[in-house]
Write a protein that holds these residues in place. Structure first.
Motif, short mmCIF file in Angstrom:
data_model
loop_
_atom_site.label_atom_id
_atom_site.label_comp_id
_atom_site.label_asym_id
_atom_site.label_seq_id
_atom_site.Cartn_x
_atom_site.Cartn_y
_atom_site.Cartn_z
N GLY A 50 31.23 -46.82 54.17
CA GLY A 50 31.32 -48.03 53.53
C GLY A 50 32.76 -48.59 53.55
N ALA A 71 32.66 -52.29 54.38
CA ALA A 71 31.73 -53.16 53.68
C ALA A 71 32.29 -54.83 53.54
CB ALA A 71 31.55 -52.55 52.16
N GLU A 72 31.34 -55.53 52.96
CA GLU A 72 31.84 -56.86 52.98
C GLU A 72 33.10 -56.98 52.07
OE1 GLU A 72 28.69 -58.96 50.93
OE2 GLU A 72 29.03 -57.76 49.01
N GLN A 127 34.60 -51.97 43.74
CA GLN A 127 33.41 -52.94 43.95
C GLN A 127 33.95 -54.19 44.03
OE1 GLN A 127 29.59 -52.27 41.64
NE2 GLN A 127 30.77 -50.70 40.70
N LEU A 134 32.43 -53.05 47.71
CA LEU A 134 31.52 -52.22 47.92
C LEU A 134 30.17 -52.20 46.95
CD1 LEU A 134 33.45 -48.69 48.48
CD2 LEU A 134 32.71 -50.45 50.46
N ASP A 135 29.30 -51.90 47.40
CA ASP A 135 27.95 -51.65 46.33
C ASP A 135 28.12 -50.69 45.83
OD1 ASP A 135 27.06 -49.93 48.12
OD2 ASP A 135 25.48 -51.47 48.92
N ALA A 136 27.20 -50.48 44.64
CA ALA A 136 27.18 -49.20 43.84
C ALA A 136 26.96 -47.95 44.57
CB ALA A 136 26.12 -49.45 42.73
N SER A 137 26.06 -48.06 45.61
CA SER A 137 26.03 -46.83 46.50
C SER A 137 27.07 -46.47 47.18
CB SER A 137 24.92 -47.00 47.54
OG SER A 137 24.49 -45.88 48.50
#
Length: 676
Positions: free
Chosen positions: A93, A96-97, A178, A183-186
């Motif tokens: 991750g 990630a975005e 986050q 990052l998302d929760a995962s």
């Protein structure tokens, strides 16, 4: 003749190549990594130390060139981090975005995260609060003669920083991953697991409660200058102390020469008579009255930091080195005869450096000394001038004090009254009774050193028939026409009282303001006695938020709903929700319908509130009343009775002890349950 492909050259030192990749990622994304470390590091370090620690964490995250680690090589077009081969796998991750891509960056981010989280797992006495291997390296960066601070933000940024100070490092890390890293929760859970967090899922769940309801606003605040340790403001450290240090170094060098000569002349087992340490190992300069810091009398009018650091030394015994020495030694190692008290969350540790002298004089039969140290504490020492009573030593937190919360300190307190030492920027002082909102304030006498006449104390028990407060006005050299209220809750630092008015139709949400206007005084007249529940809990400020007004059934009279929020110096808050029914007396006490501790409710990060109470009408019939803040668009009652209402208030007939649960609908979507 066949054409052979060119021979591929290989680096004979793959470890060195991996370190170079890590270095490239660190240099390219250095500001981002330092900001991440700054948010995760404990706010208790203070802003200056946290800035330096954030840079140190990131710089020390780079492994040495000869380390046995392998940072994977990542193609330029790669958009996600892969798992590196080696002792420390890169987290997933990383690309990630919103966040930079590349396994090298992800690997460095994991090392930075581990090091930042390690600060909270280190003992307080550990050098630099860093992991053991890093603590053995030279401390970098090193700053001499300056103190560094990120650019000051507004009230919202300060509230976010305080909210982050109430949670542990793992929750701050999840919040930053986050909102800063996208990052998302995962992805956040996986990265926290790689950083050896015990319960990553719980940290992510708790982080999800921060910044609500405006997560986008919280993200913008994290990217603001308040949380940017790469763009800092500077101010000098204490110039007088630096001069003393130069002299101390010269003196120490001379002593070393003398001690070295003596070492050859005496037995090897003989210890020097003076090892330069005071009681409990405290450095001798910290206990030397001659090295106390003293601020010039006019500094408060020429500085952007208007707090205790701008207070000059006042009083008739500021040159009494015998008294000052006794106070410093008692602070360093209190004997059994000294009574020591601390406000919650305040460390009673000895001074690490010479503190700032605020006051020394005789008040109410005692010699009193006030210090301010660099751990943002005010320390009060008092010894009786006659009799056999012992001395007293009081510690109080004052971090991030400002024009109002740094405006006064209790210099003397008896069972019935207290005297305050006022800040040099106070131009006018009066006293008033909160339970008499229509009575004008009375002038409060102040001597040339800033010590007030005795002010009656609020009663700790019995009937609550008066609540004295002091009303102060700042000099126009600080802010024009700024008056505010302070009250004594039994601690060295008085508590600042504020007020948020009722929601207006079509007007935006309002901010806390000083509790000196008619509406504020009327609200405090009904709620002042509830301040008894907050005594001795380290409260910095208390705000009365009139979050709803409700027309009552059977007659149309109106009642107010007030959320009284107390914020402590250490961060956590306590909330009392109070119902102000119509009353014959303007000082009739309100009914406390909810009491919640350690909550963000009724703050910037808990803007929505719904409360309920049982109320008896003049006819003798009982009702369940409910009211919500401005974003509540409807309320539904379930349980012993059922009912619903559009808008922020509800009233339904119900038995006196009926068990009824209220649920509110929010304009932005979602629901809200009533606070208990």
């Amino acid at each position: 003749m066949p054409i052979l492909p060119p021979q591929q050259r290989t680096d004979p030192h793959p470890d060195r190549t991996g370190v170079r990749q890590a270095e490239a990622a660190l240099v390219e994304h250095y500001p981002r990594l330092v900001r991440l470390a700054y948010v995760v590091l404990p706010p208790s370090l203070g802003r200056h130390r946290r800035v330096l620690a954030a840079h140190a964490v990131v710089q020390r995250a780079l492994p040495a060139a000869g380390s046995r680690v392998r940072v994977p090589r990542v193609p330029a077009q790669s958009r996600r981090s892969g798992a590196p081969q080696g002792a420390e796998p890169a987290p997933e991750g990383a690309g990630a975005e919103q966040g930079p891509s590349g396994a090298a960056y992800g690997w460095m981010r994991l090392r930075v995260l581990r090091a930042a989280l390690a600060h909270e797992r280190r003992p307080r006495w550990w050098p630099g609060r860093l992991p053991a291997p890093a603590a053995l390296r030279p401390a970098v960066p090193v700053v001499w003669g300056l103190r560094l601070f990120p650019r000051a933000g507004g009230v919202d940024e300060l509230a976010l920083d305080r909210a982050l100070s109430t949670v542990d490092g793992a929750v701050r890390a999840a919040f930053a991953l986050q909102l800063l890293e996208g990052l998302d929760a995962s992805g956040a859970r996986e990265l926290l697991a790689g950083a050896a967090v015990a319960d990553p899922g719980d940290a992510v769940r708790r982080a999800a409660r921060l910044g609500r309801p405006d997560r986008a606003g919280a993200r913008a605040m994290l990217w603001s200058g308040e949380f940017d340790p790469c763009t800092v403001q500077t101010r000098p450290s204490d110039l007088l102390r630096r001069r003393h240090r130069v002299r101390a170094v010269a003196a120490a060098a001379a002593l070393c020469v003398v001690a070295g000569g003596l070492a050859f002349a005496v037995d090897a087992g003989t210890r020097p008579a003076d090892d330069g340490r005071g009681p409990a190992g405290v450095a001798a300069p910290a206990l030397d009255p001659a090295r106390l810091l003293r601020t010039s009398p006019d500094r408060w009018a020429d500085t952007s930091r208007v707090d205790f650091t701008a207070w000059p030394a006042r009083g008739g015994r500021t040159d009494d080195n015998a008294l000052l020495g006794r106070a410093l030694r008692a602070w360093a190692e209190p004997p059994e005869s000294v009574r020591v008290s601390t406000t919650p969350g305040t460390a009673a540790v000895p001074p690490a450096e010479p503190p700032q002298l605020l006051f020394a004089d005789e008040v109410d039969g005692a010699a009193v000394v006030l210090f301010h140290d660099h751990a943002d504490r005010v320390v009060r020492y008092a010894e009786p001038l006659s009799g056999s009573g012992g001395a007293a030593l009081d510690f109080a937190r004052t971090d991030d004090a400002d024009v109002t919360t740094g405006a006064a300190v209790v210099v003397s307190r008896t069972a019935d009254a207290a005297r305050f030492l006022l800040a040099p920027w106070i131009a006018e002082s009066t006293t008033r009774d909160l339970l008499a909102p229509d009575t004008p304030g009375r002038p409060l006498e102040v001597d040339p050193d800033g010590v007030t006449a005795a002010v009656p104390r609020p009663g700790a028990g019995g009937a609550c028939d008066a609540w004295p407060v002091i009303q102060l006005r700042s000099s126009e050299r600080i802010v024009e026409k700024h008056a505010f209220l302070l009250t004594d809750l039994g601690e060295p630092a008085p508590t600042h009282l504020t007020y948020m008015p009722k929601p207006g139709r079509g007007t935006p949400a309002r901010q806390p303001r000083e509790a000196t206007g008619p509406d504020a005084l009327l609200a405090w007249a009904r709620t002042a006695c509830s301040l008894r529940a907050l005594a001795g809990s380290g409260v910095r400020s208390v705000n009365n938020w009139a979050f709803a007004e409700q027309k009552l059934p059977e007659g149309g009279a109106s009642a107010d709903w007030v959320c009284t929020r107390a914020d402590t110096w250490r961060g956590p808050g306590r909330v009392l929700v109070q119902f102000l029914a119509p009353a014959a007396s303007p000082a009739a006490p309100a009914a406390v319908v909810a009491d919640r501790e350690d909550t963000a409710l009724c703050s910037k990060f808990g803007q929505h509130v719904l409360a309920a109470t049982h109320w008896r009408a003049g006819s003798g019939r009982w009702y369940v009343l409910g009211a919500g803040s401005r974003a509540v668009t409807g309320i539904r009652a379930t349980g012993a009775v059922r009912g619903a209402a559009g808008g922020p208030t509800l009233a339904v007939r119900a038995p006196r002890d009926a068990d009824v649960e209220l649920t509110g609908s929010l304009s932005e979507g979602g629901t809200l349950t009533a606070v208990h």
